[in-house]
Scaffold this motif. Structure first.
Motif, mmCIF file in Angstrom:
data_model
loop_
_atom_site.group_PDB
_atom_site.id
_atom_site.type_symbol
_atom_site.label_atom_id
_atom_site.label_comp_id
_atom_site.label_asym_id
_atom_site.label_seq_id
_atom_site.Cartn_x
_atom_site.Cartn_y
_atom_site.Cartn_z
ATOM 1 N N ILE A 192 0.855 -1.196 0.000
ATOM 2 C CA ILE A 192 0.000 0.000 0.000
ATOM 3 C C ILE A 192 0.889 1.244 0.000
ATOM 4 N N GLY A 193 0.777 2.083 -1.028
ATOM 5 C CA GLY A 193 1.565 3.325 -1.104
ATOM 6 C C GLY A 193 2.694 3.207 -2.101
ATOM 7 N N SER A 250 -0.804 -8.330 -4.297
ATOM 8 C CA SER A 250 -1.691 -7.201 -4.602
ATOM 9 C C SER A 250 -1.042 -5.873 -4.223
ATOM 10 N N VAL A 251 -1.482 -4.822 -4.906
ATOM 11 C CA VAL A 251 -1.013 -3.464 -4.585
ATOM 12 C C VAL A 251 -2.214 -2.528 -4.542
ATOM 13 N N SER A 301 -9.158 -1.189 -2.769
ATOM 14 C CA SER A 301 -9.137 -0.534 -1.448
ATOM 15 C C SER A 301 -8.069 -1.188 -0.568
ATOM 16 N N PRO A 302 -7.624 -0.469 0.473
ATOM 17 C CA PRO A 302 -6.712 -1.104 1.441
ATOM 18 C C PRO A 302 -7.353 -2.346 2.067
ATOM 19 N N ALA A 303 -8.683 -2.307 2.242
ATOM 20 C CA ALA A 303 -9.359 -3.455 2.853
ATOM 21 C C ALA A 303 -9.213 -4.707 1.982
ATOM 22 N N LEU A 304 -9.245 -4.521 0.680
ATOM 23 C CA LEU A 304 -9.110 -5.688 -0.210
ATOM 24 C C LEU A 304 -7.694 -6.278 -0.103
ATOM 25 N N VAL A 305 -6.701 -5.397 0.019
ATOM 26 C CA VAL A 305 -5.321 -5.894 0.228
ATOM 27 C C VAL A 305 -5.286 -6.704 1.519
#
Ligand code: NA7
Length: 292
Positions: A14-15, A35-36, A58-62
């Motif tokens: 993430i990021g 994932s990203v 979304s971050p939640a999916l990661v």
């Protein structure tokens, strides 16, 4: 510490900024990345296609898929925002590793949130610049429990060549604060010295070469000396991000009753440069204030 590769680990990133993009590439080279996610979607789409991984919405999916969730965003509020966004999907046994530079207090708050879901949190800020991120040779300073660090270690080893457990949550960020104070002093010294050499009319390529071989030689001089003396300040490490770090350091020092005179000098200089619109340039843009 068991550092044997465990290819069954699924990592999410993430990021995808100046640092995160290169770090994610190295995690993918190690065959861990699945994932990203990036706030601005365009960057994530391009990188996910390049690496053949999922572009999460979304971050939640990661968080719902990854065992190790790596975060590398700008500042304290951004880290907490991302963690709040992933929280509903965070699974017990997952490990959230924040590689951004933030305060130790933010690291502890992030840990509290993550642990409320039965997952683990490590603060793991890095140093080594965009070059280190690209080459997988970052130094990584880790705070948190040893057991999740051992589980996340194969993933961290794809990004860093020196990974040191500093202590409890927050200790990684405390070590990074030491690094950032030192980097400010080195920036002040190198920009001042090179501007002085330039004013003397010396051949600055030769100066950088010979000084790099002696006692005053350092990473910043070697990597940024040749560009700053040509007036090139492409990031690099953004000046505004270093200013954010120095504010954290100053806050910590104030609590300890310690004076940080060189750091304060750099903060005053950086504030001038940011006001002039140079906050997105590399920290070597400090040379602008020193050059003849
Ligand atoms: P960059 O190149 O400025 O990248 C910052 C990244 O953080 C970028 O992907 C941003 O997304 C992301 N970001 C910033 N704020 C948020 C919020 N609120 N939510 C989600 N994502 C966010 O910085 P670097 O890569 O050089 O440095 C990253 C960290 O390492 C920083 O703490 C440094 O001090 C050390 P965007 O693309 O702008 O949408």
């Amino acid at each position: 510490m068991n550092t044997e590769g465990r290819k069954d680990i699924k990592a999410g990133f993430i990021g995808l900024g100046a640092m995160g993009t290169h770090m994610a590439r190295n995690v993918a080279k190690g065959h861990y990345l699945t994932s990203v996610w990036n706030r601005t979607e365009a960057g994530a789409i391009t990188l996910s296609q390049e690496l053949g991984v999922q572009c999460a919405v979304s971050p939640a999916l990661v968080a719902s898929h990854a065992d190790v969730i790596l975060i590398c965003v700008s500042a304290d509020a951004d880290v907490l925002e991302v963690i709040h966004a992933m929280l509903p999907a965070l699974r017990p046994q997952s490990i959230v590793v924040d590689m951004s530079t933030v305060s130790s207090d933010t690291a502890r708050e992030a840990a509290r949130l993550v642990e409320s879901k039965g997952a683990d949190f490590l603060d793991a800020p890095v140093t080594g610049g965009v070059e280190g991120a690209k080459n997988g040779t970052l130094a990584i300073m880790v705070g948190g429990r040893l057991e999740p660090l051992e589980r996340a270690m194969p993933v961290l080893e794809t990004m860093g060549s020196r990974i040191v457990h500093m202590g409890d949550v927050g200790a990684g960020q405390a070590a990074k604060a030491v690094n950032q104070i030192m980097a400010a002093g080195i920036n002040e010294a190198v920009t001042e010295a090179l501007a002085f050499g330039s004013a003397l009319g010396l051949d600055m390529r030769k100066v950088i070469d010979v000084v790099s071989g002696g006692a005053a030689g350092n990473w910043f001089l070697e990597k940024r000396g040749p560009t700053m003396t040509q007036g090139l300040f492409k990031p690099g490490f953004k000046l505004a991000l270093h200013q954010k770090d120095l504010k954290i350091c100053k806050g910590m020092a104030d609590k300890l009753g310690i004076e940080l005179s060189v750091t304060e000098m750099a903060m005053t200089d950086y504030a001038k440069l940011i006001a002039e619109g140079h906050g997105d340039e590399d920290i070597s843009a400090l040379y602008r204030l020193k050059r003849p």
